[in-house]
Structure formats: structure tokens, C-alpha cells
Design a protein around this motif. Structure first.
Motif, PDB file in Angstrom:
ATOM      1  N   VAL A   1       5.421 -30.800 -20.774  1.00  0.00           N
ATOM      2  CA  VAL A   1       6.837 -30.894 -20.379  1.00  0.00           C
ATOM      3  C   VAL A   1       7.357 -29.523 -19.954  1.00  0.00           C
ATOM      4  O   VAL A   1       8.054 -29.385 -18.940  1.00  0.00           O
ATOM      5  CB  VAL A   1       7.688 -31.472 -21.541  1.00  0.00           C
ATOM      6  CG1 VAL A   1       9.174 -31.321 -21.265  1.00  0.00           C
ATOM      7  CG2 VAL A   1       7.355 -32.937 -21.755  1.00  0.00           C
ATOM      8  N   MET A   2       6.979 -28.478 -20.721  1.00  0.00           N
ATOM      9  CA  MET A   2       7.427 -27.119 -20.384  1.00  0.00           C
ATOM     10  C   MET A   2       6.919 -26.701 -19.009  1.00  0.00           C
ATOM     11  O   MET A   2       7.651 -26.119 -18.214  1.00  0.00           O
ATOM     12  CB  MET A   2       6.900 -26.119 -21.422  1.00  0.00           C
ATOM     13  CG  MET A   2       7.733 -25.963 -22.658  1.00  0.00           C
ATOM     14  SD  MET A   2       9.426 -25.516 -22.365  1.00  0.00           S
ATOM     15  CE  MET A   2       9.238 -23.884 -21.733  1.00  0.00           C
ATOM     16  N   MET A   3       5.639 -27.002 -18.757  1.00  0.00           N
ATOM     17  CA  MET A   3       5.051 -26.576 -17.479  1.00  0.00           C
ATOM     18  C   MET A   3       5.674 -27.307 -16.303  1.00  0.00           C
ATOM     19  O   MET A   3       5.960 -26.713 -15.269  1.00  0.00           O
ATOM     20  CB  MET A   3       3.535 -26.766 -17.523  1.00  0.00           C
ATOM     21  CG  MET A   3       2.848 -25.699 -18.363  1.00  0.00           C
ATOM     22  SD  MET A   3       1.078 -25.711 -18.232  1.00  0.00           S
ATOM     23  CE  MET A   3       0.618 -26.885 -19.467  1.00  0.00           C
ATOM     24  N   ILE A   4       5.893 -28.615 -16.486  1.00  0.00           N
ATOM     25  CA  ILE A   4       6.483 -29.397 -15.378  1.00  0.00           C
ATOM     26  C   ILE A   4       7.958 -29.044 -15.198  1.00  0.00           C
ATOM     27  O   ILE A   4       8.456 -28.901 -14.077  1.00  0.00           O
ATOM     28  CB  ILE A   4       6.307 -30.917 -15.630  1.00  0.00           C
ATOM     29  CG1 ILE A   4       4.822 -31.274 -15.617  1.00  0.00           C
ATOM     30  CG2 ILE A   4       7.037 -31.734 -14.564  1.00  0.00           C
ATOM     31  CD1 ILE A   4       4.531 -32.703 -15.981  1.00  0.00           C
ATOM     32  N   GLY A   5       8.638 -28.861 -16.326  1.00  0.00           N
ATOM     33  CA  GLY A   5      10.083 -28.628 -16.278  1.00  0.00           C
ATOM     34  C   GLY A   5      10.491 -27.281 -15.708  1.00  0.00           C
ATOM     35  O   GLY A   5      11.642 -27.085 -15.343  1.00  0.00           O
ATOM     36  N   ARG A   6       9.564 -26.342 -15.639  1.00  0.00           N
ATOM     37  CA  ARG A   6       9.908 -25.003 -15.155  1.00  0.00           C
ATOM     38  C   ARG A   6       9.685 -24.846 -13.658  1.00  0.00           C
ATOM     39  O   ARG A   6       9.921 -23.761 -13.121  1.00  0.00           O
ATOM     40  CB  ARG A   6       9.116 -23.912 -15.890  1.00  0.00           C
ATOM     41  CG  ARG A   6       9.180 -23.938 -17.380  1.00  0.00           C
ATOM     42  CD  ARG A   6      10.510 -23.620 -17.958  1.00  0.00           C
ATOM     43  NE  ARG A   6      10.959 -22.260 -17.751  1.00  0.00           N
ATOM     44  CZ  ARG A   6      12.085 -21.780 -18.240  1.00  0.00           C
ATOM     45  NH1 ARG A   6      12.904 -22.552 -18.926  1.00  0.00           N
ATOM     46  NH2 ARG A   6      12.427 -20.542 -18.032  1.00  0.00           N
ATOM     47  N   VAL A   7       9.184 -25.883 -12.994  1.00  0.00           N
ATOM     48  CA  VAL A   7       8.963 -25.768 -11.542  1.00  0.00           C
ATOM     49  C   VAL A   7       9.777 -26.834 -10.798  1.00  0.00           C
ATOM     50  O   VAL A   7      10.217 -27.826 -11.388  1.00  0.00           O
ATOM     51  CB  VAL A   7       7.454 -25.920 -11.178  1.00  0.00           C
ATOM     52  CG1 VAL A   7       6.685 -24.684 -11.576  1.00  0.00           C
ATOM     53  CG2 VAL A   7       6.842 -27.142 -11.811  1.00  0.00           C
ATOM     54  N   SER A   8       9.943 -26.608  -9.499  1.00  0.00           N
ATOM     55  CA  SER A   8      10.823 -27.492  -8.706  1.00  0.00           C
ATOM     56  C   SER A   8      10.336 -28.935  -8.703  1.00  0.00           C
ATOM     57  O   SER A   8      11.142 -29.873  -8.687  1.00  0.00           O
ATOM     58  CB  SER A   8      10.885 -26.996  -7.268  1.00  0.00           C
ATOM     59  OG  SER A   8      10.922 -25.621  -7.235  1.00  0.00           O
ATOM     60  N   ILE A   9       9.005 -29.105  -8.714  1.00  0.00           N
ATOM     61  CA  ILE A   9       8.477 -30.479  -8.647  1.00  0.00           C
ATOM     62  C   ILE A   9       8.892 -31.292  -9.877  1.00  0.00           C
ATOM     63  O   ILE A   9       9.057 -32.518  -9.801  1.00  0.00           O
ATOM     64  CB  ILE A   9       6.937 -30.481  -8.454  1.00  0.00           C
ATOM     65  CG1 ILE A   9       6.484 -31.844  -7.968  1.00  0.00           C
ATOM     66  CG2 ILE A   9       6.197 -30.088  -9.722  1.00  0.00           C
ATOM     67  CD1 ILE A   9       5.083 -31.867  -7.427  1.00  0.00           C
ATOM     68  N   GLY A  10       9.103 -30.595 -11.004  1.00  0.00           N
ATOM     69  CA  GLY A  10       9.544 -31.267 -12.229  1.00  0.00           C
ATOM     70  C   GLY A  10      10.904 -31.909 -12.023  1.00  0.00           C
ATOM     71  O   GLY A  10      11.127 -33.074 -12.363  1.00  0.00           O
TER      72      GLY A  10
END
Lengths: 205, 204
Positions: free
Chosen positions: A143-152
Motif C-alpha cells: 500500500v505504501m509503495m502504490i500510494g506514494r506514486v501517481s499510478i496509485g
């Protein structure tokens, strides 16, 4: 004489603790002077470290050991940057300033960026959702990795607030408790050193 | 000079990236260069910021007090020879003593009291209250997990279990955050190559 260094540690440690509680400007000035002295000793420790690095590489070059050419690179760069930095200074516009921008900064950030690949591949091999604890770690990391980038945000607009919540609530709770544990550990270690129970820093048991 | 700087930085960046394939002479050259330059830079910075203003200039101005730390510093160099090895212990004792003495009140103030003060606060309104309660519960649960002095009873075990969950979420968050920080660095390096060196990307 054998216990002399232990006495020095006790004296300086106890003095610094006492100074903290004395609200007189002389005490604060004394603390500043002692810290300045510590900085000087630290600089000599760095000189010792550089000497050690120099000797290790110089021995390798002199013996033409395996990879001696790389040791020569270290020797030349270490000597050159030290001499230029001492003679000309290290600010912007000097030779060392240029070396920092052209060599040191790009190499440092590229080395650290390489870790992205290695951390990710190690995680891919090590992370397995075997139990509740491992699953929590895995899900939070994803969740942290996805949430920190625009695609998230593109996938689900709730990802960025969720990452913020993870950092501000459960992460904060755990980090706060860990900080207190670290603080208690550091204080007890410092006190053991000051009173001479812990002598490992002198190479004694 | 600017162009040369970009070329050197770009070629060294590519040298490091070759390690993604496998260990090779280009990477090892960059690695050894990095070690030498970093050590030399650190030494030069310490000389310019500490040794010169705090010792050399003061002694030149007639103040002989800085000779005391300088003598201690020279004693630390005693480590280089077996006969003078014992001298370095005095300097080491002085240095370790100072930072042990500093650590006690500063950790007490900044780590323990500050964290406890933040943990024990009135809750906010609405959702903030739920979050504050979660932080407090998590904090107490993790403390319970780290409490090893007495054997755990049923309640303590349950609290410690919840503490582990909070710790795992924190570790996961830290891990994800670290990976993304490294990815940001990687993106910055690739942008540097494509924009500043190859001029494929438009200027920022």
C-alpha cells in the motif's frame, strides 16, 4: 595508569551531565568549549581512518595484489581531494567543489538508487504471507509503495490518504514506543560507560 | 566546465548502473573512486570547518588552549604503531566520555519525555479522537511487547500480540517508504541522464 582512561571517561561524562543542570552562562560556555574539543578529536579520528585506508591500499599497490589498479584509483583520489581541499578549501567554485558536484554527489545518489532494485528483489524473495504478522507487513509495504506514486492515485484515489494514515497512526504509535526503548537503552549504555561497567570501547571486557 | 561536469557525472552514473548486469571493472572503478573521493572530501571539510578555525587560527592568535584537544587528537594517531597504541585510549576515553555525558540528559529530554508528553494528550474531536485513541492503544501495546522484565500473563500476552501487529505495520510502512525514496533517487538519476546529458527530455 591502567584505569586512567576510565577515570577520564567518568570525569568528562559526569561533568557534561552536571553542566546540563547548571543554568549559568559559564556552564554553557564550558559545554561549548568541550564540544569543540570533541570535534577536534573526531577530526583526528578521521585522519586516522584515512591513514588506515591509505596504508591498506598502498600495501596492495606495492605488492601488486589482485585489483591493485582499483586501489591506485582510491589512493590517487584520496590524496588529490585531501590536498586540494586543505590548500584551496571546499566551497563552491573551488576544485573540490567541482569534484563534489561531478563525482561525489552523482556517485552517492546512483549507489543509493541501485538499492531500489536490490531491496525490491530481496523483498520479492523474502516476503511471504505465512501468518497475520507477515501479511500485515506485506500489505502495508505494498500500500505504501502504490500510494506514494501517481499510478496509485489513478487506480484508487483513497491510496494517498491511506498511506498518510498508515504513517500518522499505526506507524507513529510503534515508532513512539521504539523511540522510548531506544532512549532508555542509550541512557543505560551511557551510564554503564561513565561508571566504568562497560569498557568494550577500550577493547576490554 | 559545466559540460565536462555533466559528462563526468553521466559516465560515472552509467558505470554504477552496469552493476545491474553483474560486477565488472567499470563498476569497481567507480566504487573505488567514490571511496577515495568521499574520504578525501570528508577530511578536507573537517580540516576547513574544525581544525583550521578551532585550532590553527586560535593558536596563531596566541590562544594555546586548543593545543589540549590537538594533543589528544595526536594521541589517537598512536593507534598506527604498536608501541604507542595505549596513548589512543586516553583520547578515545575523552571522546566517549563526552558523548556519553551528552547522551544522558539529551535522550531523556528529546526521546523519552517528549515522546511521553505527545502520547498523553487530550483527544481531538471526531475522527481525530479515534486516531488518537489508536495511537495510544498502539503505543501501550508496543511498550507491553518490549516489557521483558516479568513473565507474561494472559492479558500481557494479548497486549504484546497487538503490539507486534502495530510493529509489523510500522516496519511495512518504513520499508515501503524506503523503497520509494530509492526509486525517487533512481528517477532523478535517469532524468539527469535523459535531460542534462542526452537532451532527450525538455529542460525543467
Amino acid at each position: 595508569m591502567r584505569n586512567g582512561p576510565l577515570f577520564v571517561t567518568f570525569l568528562t561524562g559526569a561533568t557534561l551531565i552536571a553542566i546540563f543542570f547548571i543554568p549559568h552562562h559559564r556552564a554553557q560556555e564550558t559545554q561549548s568549549v568541550i564540544l569543540e574539543w570533541a570535534d577536534v578529536v573526531y577530526t583526528f579520528a578521521l585522519i586516522l581512518g584515512s591513514f588506515s585506508l591509505w596504508i591498506a591500499n598502498q600495501t596492495k599497490v606495492a605488492r601488486r595484489g589482485e585489483g591493485w589498479g582499483y586501489s591506485l584509483v582510491t589512493l590517487v583520489s584520496l590524496t588529490l581531494v585531501t590536498v586540494l581541499g586543505v590548500v584551496q578549501g571546499v566551497s563552491a567554485g573551488t576544485a573540490v567543489g567541482w569534484i563534489y558536484n561531478a563525482i561525489n554527489a552523482p556517485l552517492a545518489s546512483t549507489m543509493f538508487s541501485l538499492l531500489a532494485f536490490f531491496i525490491a528483489s530481496a523483498a520479492f524473495r523474502a516476503f511471504r504471507a505465512r501468518n497475520v504478522e507477515a501479511s500485515l507487513l506485506l500489505v502495508t509495504a505494498i500500500v505504501m509503495m502504490i500510494g506514494r506514486v501517481s499510478i496509485g492515485e489513478f487506480l484508487w484515489e483513497g491510496f494517498p490518504p491511506l498511506t498518510e494514515w498508515l504513517l500518522d497512526v499505526p506507524n507513529l504509535a510503534a515508532k513512539r514506543a521504539v523511540a522510548i526503548g531506544v532512549g532508555l537503552g542509550a541512557i543505560s549504555t551511557a551510564l554503564k560507560i561513565i561508571v566504568g561497567i562497560d569498557r568494550s570501547y577500550l577493547g576490554r571486557s | 566546465m559545466q559540460i565536462l561536469e555533466i559528462w563526468v557525472a553521466s559516465l560515472l552514473t552509467l558505470c554504477v548502473f552496469t552493476f545491474l548486469y553483474r560486477d565488472n571493472p567499470l563498476y569497481r572503478f567507480a566504487e573505488h573512486l567514490f571511496v577515495g573521493v568521499s574520504a578525501g572530501y570528508l577530511l578536507a571539510v573537517q580540516y576547513q570547518n574544525v581544525l583550521r578555525p578551532n585550532v590553527i587560527e586560535k593558536v596563531a592568535g596566541g590562544n594555546l588552549m586548543p593545543l589540549i584537544p590537538a594533543a589528544l587528537g595526536l594521541m589517537i594517531l598512536g593507534r598506527l604503531a604498536k608501541r604507542t597504541h595505549g596513548l589512543s585510549q586516553w583520547a578515545l576515553a575523552f571522546y566517549v566520555g563526552i558523548y556519553s555525558g551528552i547522551a544522558v540528559p539529551s535522550y531523556l529530554q528529546a526521546q523519552i519525555f517528549a515522546q511521553l508528553a505527545d502520547a498523553v494528550k487530550p483527544f481531538g474531536a471526531g475522527w481525530a479522537a479515534i486516531n488518537s485513541a489508536l495511537v495510544l492503544i498502539g503505543f501501550l501495546a508496543v511498550i507491553a511487547y518490549f516489557y521483558f522484565t516479568a513473565p507474561q500473563n494472559r492479558v500481557h500476552k494479548a497486549a504484546a500480540r497487538v503490539g507486534i501487529w502495530f510493529l509489523m505495520v510500522a516496519f511495512g510502512a518504513s520499508f515501503g517508504y524506503t523503497v520509494m525514496a530509492r526509486v525517487s533517487l533512481l528517477i532523478a538519476r535517469v532524468q539527469f541522464l535523459l535531460r542534462d546529458w542526452m537532451h532527450i527530455l525538455p529542460p525543467a
